[in-house]
Write an enzyme that holds these catalytic residues in place. Structure first.
Site, PDB file in Angstrom:
ATOM      1  CG  ASP A   6     -75.596  86.424  40.170  1.00  0.00           C
ATOM      2  OD1 ASP A   6     -74.435  85.995  40.371  1.00  0.00           O
ATOM      3  OD2 ASP A   6     -76.152  87.230  40.928  1.00  0.00           O
ATOM      4  N   GLY A   7     -75.196  83.245  40.248  1.00  0.00           N
ATOM      5  CA  GLY A   7     -75.445  82.229  41.274  1.00  0.00           C
ATOM      6  C   GLY A   7     -74.583  80.993  41.149  1.00  0.00           C
ATOM      7  CD1 TRP A  44     -76.600  74.971  41.608  1.00  0.00           C
ATOM      8  CD2 TRP A  44     -74.506  74.270  41.286  1.00  0.00           C
ATOM      9  NE1 TRP A  44     -76.649  73.693  41.099  1.00  0.00           N
ATOM     10  CE2 TRP A  44     -75.389  73.237  40.898  1.00  0.00           C
ATOM     11  CE3 TRP A  44     -73.133  74.051  41.184  1.00  0.00           C
ATOM     12  CZ2 TRP A  44     -74.940  72.014  40.415  1.00  0.00           C
ATOM     13  CZ3 TRP A  44     -72.682  72.827  40.703  1.00  0.00           C
ATOM     14  CH2 TRP A  44     -73.587  71.825  40.326  1.00  0.00           C
ATOM     15  NE  ARG A  84     -66.502  82.338  43.341  1.00  0.00           N
ATOM     16  CZ  ARG A  84     -67.706  82.908  43.417  1.00  0.00           C
ATOM     17  NH1 ARG A  84     -68.453  82.718  44.468  1.00  0.00           N
ATOM     18  NH2 ARG A  84     -68.145  83.678  42.442  1.00  0.00           N
ATOM     19  CG  HIS A  86     -67.813  79.957  37.178  1.00  0.00           C
ATOM     20  ND1 HIS A  86     -68.852  80.839  37.321  1.00  0.00           N
ATOM     21  CD2 HIS A  86     -66.834  80.398  38.026  1.00  0.00           C
ATOM     22  CE1 HIS A  86     -68.523  81.778  38.206  1.00  0.00           C
ATOM     23  NE2 HIS A  86     -67.312  81.524  38.651  1.00  0.00           N
ATOM     24  CG  ASN A  93     -67.099  89.255  36.309  1.00  0.00           C
ATOM     25  OD1 ASN A  93     -67.891  88.916  35.424  1.00  0.00           O
ATOM     26  ND2 ASN A  93     -67.518  89.536  37.538  1.00  0.00           N
ATOM     27  CD1 TRP A  94     -61.396  92.542  33.424  1.00  0.00           C
ATOM     28  CD2 TRP A  94     -60.157  90.701  33.198  1.00  0.00           C
ATOM     29  NE1 TRP A  94     -61.440  92.153  32.093  1.00  0.00           N
ATOM     30  CE2 TRP A  94     -60.690  91.031  31.933  1.00  0.00           C
ATOM     31  CE3 TRP A  94     -59.336  89.563  33.304  1.00  0.00           C
ATOM     32  CZ2 TRP A  94     -60.435  90.284  30.785  1.00  0.00           C
ATOM     33  CZ3 TRP A  94     -59.088  88.818  32.155  1.00  0.00           C
ATOM     34  CH2 TRP A  94     -59.636  89.169  30.925  1.00  0.00           C
ATOM     35  NE  ARG A 111     -78.315  89.716  39.180  1.00  0.00           N
ATOM     36  CZ  ARG A 111     -77.285  90.507  39.320  1.00  0.00           C
ATOM     37  NH1 ARG A 111     -77.341  91.725  38.857  1.00  0.00           N
ATOM     38  NH2 ARG A 111     -76.188  90.106  39.917  1.00  0.00           N
ATOM     39  CD  GLU A 147     -92.174  94.816  30.944  1.00  0.00           C
ATOM     40  OE1 GLU A 147     -92.219  94.609  32.170  1.00  0.00           O
ATOM     41  OE2 GLU A 147     -92.613  95.856  30.414  1.00  0.00           O
TER      42      GLU A 147
HETATM   43  C1  FPP Z   1     -71.873  85.002  38.036  1.00  0.00           C
HETATM   44  O1  FPP Z   1     -72.058  84.090  39.102  1.00  0.00           O
HETATM   45  C2  FPP Z   1     -71.264  84.301  36.902  1.00  0.00           C
HETATM   46  C3  FPP Z   1     -70.115  84.679  36.300  1.00  0.00           C
HETATM   47  C4  FPP Z   1     -69.349  85.874  36.673  1.00  0.00           C
HETATM   48  C5  FPP Z   1     -69.528  83.851  35.211  1.00  0.00           C
HETATM   49  C6  FPP Z   1     -70.507  83.237  34.260  1.00  0.00           C
HETATM   50  C7  FPP Z   1     -69.780  82.344  33.349  1.00  0.00           C
HETATM   51  C8  FPP Z   1     -70.212  81.138  32.925  1.00  0.00           C
HETATM   52  C9  FPP Z   1     -71.546  80.593  33.227  1.00  0.00           C
HETATM   53  C10 FPP Z   1     -69.348  80.290  32.046  1.00  0.00           C
HETATM   54  C11 FPP Z   1     -69.236  80.918  30.676  1.00  0.00           C
HETATM   55  C12 FPP Z   1     -69.176  79.918  29.623  1.00  0.00           C
HETATM   56  C13 FPP Z   1     -70.085  79.783  28.634  1.00  0.00           C
HETATM   57  C14 FPP Z   1     -69.913  78.680  27.666  1.00  0.00           C
HETATM   58  C15 FPP Z   1     -71.259  80.678  28.479  1.00  0.00           C
HETATM   59  P1  FPP Z   1     -71.248  84.286  40.446  1.00  0.00           P
HETATM   60  O2  FPP Z   1     -69.958  83.566  40.327  1.00  0.00           O
HETATM   61  O3  FPP Z   1     -71.103  85.749  40.759  1.00  0.00           O
HETATM   62  O4  FPP Z   1     -72.181  83.582  41.482  1.00  0.00           O
HETATM   63  P2  FPP Z   1     -72.357  83.964  43.030  1.00  0.00           P
HETATM   64  O5  FPP Z   1     -73.100  85.273  43.065  1.00  0.00           O
HETATM   65  O6  FPP Z   1     -73.180  82.840  43.548  1.00  0.00           O
HETATM   66  O7  FPP Z   1     -70.992  84.037  43.630  1.00  0.00           O
END
Ligand code: FPP
Length: 242
Positions: free
Chosen positions: A28-29, A33, A41, A45, A76-77, A189, A208
């Protein structure tokens, strides 16, 4: 940056004799970032996918047997199409690169989730990785894709009923995506939120949890080790007494 901010946590080193066999991570994050840097955004990713590569390699180096990450949930969709497409594209890129080297790198990539609704190309790659992983050795990286803990439990319940087997915890577990994988001892997390978000609801009954404000793209090898040290300091009783 480490788990507890900029300064390294000098309070301990990983006890290699008591490593968790299975670490699960909610990545997450990424969005925050990117926003902090004035980037879209999707850039978060992209960086998050790089972090996953580094953390998977470090798990292998340490000797952790299983790493499970939350890449895309059943919820997430609801995100903008551009963002959904970007995440799927990153997963496709990763698989294109990973599949030919999985055997040599000793990384087995498997998927937890309903792959049936994916674009055919990505679905094909995910199924190829699943099949190849069953034939090779190495650390097992489980990517949760179109995954929801409740959805997984309902599916397992239906399969248990269809199979006509006794409803025991052991039999039920055989119908989860995680059949054959031990429950994670440690769930991490990053990103500052303190919730489960429908992740591994069945499997994390006695895990844990380590929560850290570090955003996933900034999570590094040191942060992973600090989370393992935090886990190793916990007194695990599984409902009993010591
Ligand atoms: C949550 O952060 C992250 C996701 C919903 C997507 C995670 C996907 C990837 C890291 C790419 C996948 C690819 C591979 C190769 C593993 P957020 O977008 O909700 O962050 P925020 O809370 O800061 O908005």
């Amino acid at each position: 940056m480490g788990l507890f901010g900029k300064k390294a946590n000098t309070a301990g080193q990983v006890d290699m004799g008591r490593l968790p066999r299975h670490i699960a991570i909610i990545m997450d994050g990424n969005g925050r970032w990117a926003k902090m840097r004035g980037l879209p955004r999707t850039a978060g990713h992209k960086e998050g996918a790089e972090t996953f590569r580094r953390i998977a390699r470090h798990c292998k180096k340490l000797g952790v047997d299983y790493l499970t990450v939350y890449a895309f949930s059943t919820e997430n969709w609801k995100r903008p199409k551009e963002e959904v497409d970007a995440i799927m594209s990153l997963l496709g890129q990763y698989l294109h690169e990973a599949i030919p080297s999985m055997e040599k790198e000793h990384i087995r990539v498997k998927f937890f989730g309903d792959l049936s609704v994916l674009e055919p190309e990505l679905r094909g790659l995910a199924e190829e990785a699943n099949a190849l992983s069953d034939t090779i050795e190495g650390v097992q990286a489980n990517l949760c894709l179109n995954y929801g803990g409740r959805d997984e439990i309902v599916r397992a319940a239906k399969k248990c009923a269809e199979a006509g087997v006794e409803w025991t915890e052991e039999n039920f577990g055989k119908f989860l995506y995680s059949a054959d994988v031990p429950d994670p001892e440690l769930v991490i997390r990053p990103g500052g939120e303190m919730r489960i978000s429908n992740f591994l609801l069945w499997q994390c009954a006695y895990s844990e949890w380590v929560f850290t404000p570090t955003l996933w793209p900034d999570f590094d090898e040191q942060a992973l080790e600090e989370a393992i040290v935090a886990y190793q300091r916990r007194d695990r009783r599984f409902g009993g007494v010591k």
